[in-house]
Design a protein around this motif. Structure first.
Motif, PDB file in Angstrom:
ATOM      1  N   ILE A 274     -50.125 -25.860  31.892  1.00  0.00           N
ATOM      2  CA  ILE A 274     -49.945 -24.559  32.551  1.00  0.00           C
ATOM      3  C   ILE A 274     -50.945 -23.865  32.893  1.00  0.00           C
ATOM      4  CG2 ILE A 274     -49.545 -23.430  30.291  1.00  0.00           C
ATOM      5  CD1 ILE A 274     -47.172 -21.814  31.488  1.00  0.00           C
ATOM      6  N   THR A 275     -50.955 -23.109  33.827  1.00  0.00           N
ATOM      7  CA  THR A 275     -52.037 -22.470  34.389  1.00  0.00           C
ATOM      8  C   THR A 275     -52.266 -20.999  33.758  1.00  0.00           C
ATOM      9  OG1 THR A 275     -50.995 -21.204  36.240  1.00  0.00           O
ATOM     10  CG2 THR A 275     -52.073 -23.672  36.546  1.00  0.00           C
ATOM     11  N   ARG A 276     -53.067 -20.524  33.459  1.00  0.00           N
ATOM     12  CA  ARG A 276     -53.343 -18.887  32.987  1.00  0.00           C
ATOM     13  C   ARG A 276     -52.469 -18.003  33.770  1.00  0.00           C
ATOM     14  NH1 ARG A 276     -58.813 -15.835  33.811  1.00  0.00           N
ATOM     15  NH2 ARG A 276     -57.777 -15.771  35.913  1.00  0.00           N
ATOM     16  N   ASP A 277     -52.513 -18.144  35.220  1.00  0.00           N
ATOM     17  CA  ASP A 277     -51.853 -17.079  36.125  1.00  0.00           C
ATOM     18  C   ASP A 277     -50.139 -17.354  35.587  1.00  0.00           C
ATOM     19  OD1 ASP A 277     -54.055 -16.085  36.818  1.00  0.00           O
ATOM     20  OD2 ASP A 277     -54.036 -17.085  39.084  1.00  0.00           O
ATOM     21  N   ARG A 278     -49.547 -18.440  35.418  1.00  0.00           N
ATOM     22  CA  ARG A 278     -48.434 -19.012  35.178  1.00  0.00           C
ATOM     23  C   ARG A 278     -47.916 -18.241  33.930  1.00  0.00           C
ATOM     24  NH1 ARG A 278     -43.448 -19.292  37.060  1.00  0.00           N
ATOM     25  NH2 ARG A 278     -42.327 -20.756  35.804  1.00  0.00           N
ATOM     26  N   MET A 279     -48.942 -18.434  32.808  1.00  0.00           N
ATOM     27  CA  MET A 279     -48.644 -17.721  31.715  1.00  0.00           C
ATOM     28  C   MET A 279     -48.520 -16.291  31.763  1.00  0.00           C
ATOM     29  SD  MET A 279     -48.429 -18.261  28.240  1.00  0.00           S
ATOM     30  CE  MET A 279     -48.924 -19.958  27.594  1.00  0.00           C
TER      31      MET A 279
END
Length: 299
Positions: free
Chosen positions: A28-33
């Motif tokens: 998972i990407t940081r922005d998605r998190m």
């Protein structure tokens, strides 16, 4: 992330392998998190009135979880006779409208929580999050209301409630007694209803004692290193004990002491013990805003 805890969430997504604890970035990407944190809720807040409007609940985002926790804490455990009430601080330094600063506490900044706990083991039996002043106006009789809110469900069962001088008052103890709930606590000298001889009487020597009684209500002034005022409805003023005090020459002296002082010392530490046994439950409130509620889990 719950098993391997990093100092900050961004560290899970750093490109430096030395500081990246686990391979979350591959899934998972940081922005998605961040987006999940922004939009994830555990409650329907569409019916919550806007800020500064009547009925607005500052804890609306976590209210269902909080109430479920409170219900389980009460239903899964049978109290001992003694129970203590005090405030606890949950460390938090982020942006939050009801974050408190209490300079005399070990945890100076965070969320203030009123708690009722069992002094025999620290089990937190009920709690209430303090959400600050309403319209910047302090609540009158806050301490009394907190004690009544946290003990009302155990009225009529002859429990003994212990609290400090922030909460104690003559009126509160009389109301608890009328509902078959006994109480013991230190009390401030400016509380209404205290006898003048207790408030203004001068005690000079260690162990000096003065008491007055009205029915089951006993007010006590006892001199240790300084004069301590107590109010009780659960102690016999004719029964005294002793405490050991070290003197200037290094010797140990047995100092006369009312039984109420020893009861208070033994049973006022429930919330403090409960804080040591806290288990964190993290819930989300608003964008990038994390609130932690801590409580002792049954079993």
């Amino acid at each position: 992330m719950g098993i391997i805890v990093a100092p900050s969430q961004d560290m899970y997504f750093t490109k430096d392998k030395l500081f990246r604890p686990i391979a979350i970035h591959e899934r998972i990407t940081r922005d998605r998190m961040d987006k999940l944190h922004q939009y994830f809720h555990v409650a329907d807040t569409t019916q919550n009135p806007p800020k500064r409007q009547p009925g607005h609940d500052k804890l609306a985002h976590i209210r269902p979880i909080l109430e479920n926790v409170r219900q389980k804490l009460q239903s899964e455990y049978r109290l001992h006779k003694e129970t203590s009430i005090d405030e606890a601080m949950i460390a938090y330094t982020g942006r939050l409208g009801f974050k408190q600063y209490v300079p005399l506490k070990p945890t100076k900044r965070g969320i203030k929580v009123w708690m009722r706990a069992d002094p025999n083991n620290g089990y937190v039996n009920d709690l209430q999050v303090y959400t600050g002043k309403e319209n910047n106006v302090p609540e009158r009789g806050l301490g009394e209301r907190i004690v009544k809110d946290l003990t009302r469900k155990v009225w009529g069962q002859n429990h003994h409630v212990y609290c400090d001088n922030y909460f104690s008052s003559v009126g509160l103890f009389e109301e608890l007694l009328a509902n078959k709930t006994y109480a013991c606590g230190t009390i401030r000298a400016n509380r209404k209803g205290l006898p003048a001889s207790i408030v203004h009487g001068k005690l000079k020597n260690q162990g000096d004692l003065r008491q007055q009684q009205k029915g089951n209500l006993v007010s006590t002034a006892w001199h240790d290193k300084r004069t301590v005022l107590l109010l009780t409805t659960n102690s016999d003023p004719t029964r005294n004990t002793t405490v050991q005090r070290k003197q200037k020459d290094g010797t140990i002296r047995e100092v006369p002491c009312p039984e109420a002082v020893k009861h208070y010392t033994q049973n006022m530490n429930g919330v403090w013990i409960g804080q040591i046994n806290f288990v964190p439950l993290t819930v989300l409130q608003g964008k990038h805003q994390v609130v932690e509620i801590h409580f002792l889990v049954p079993g």
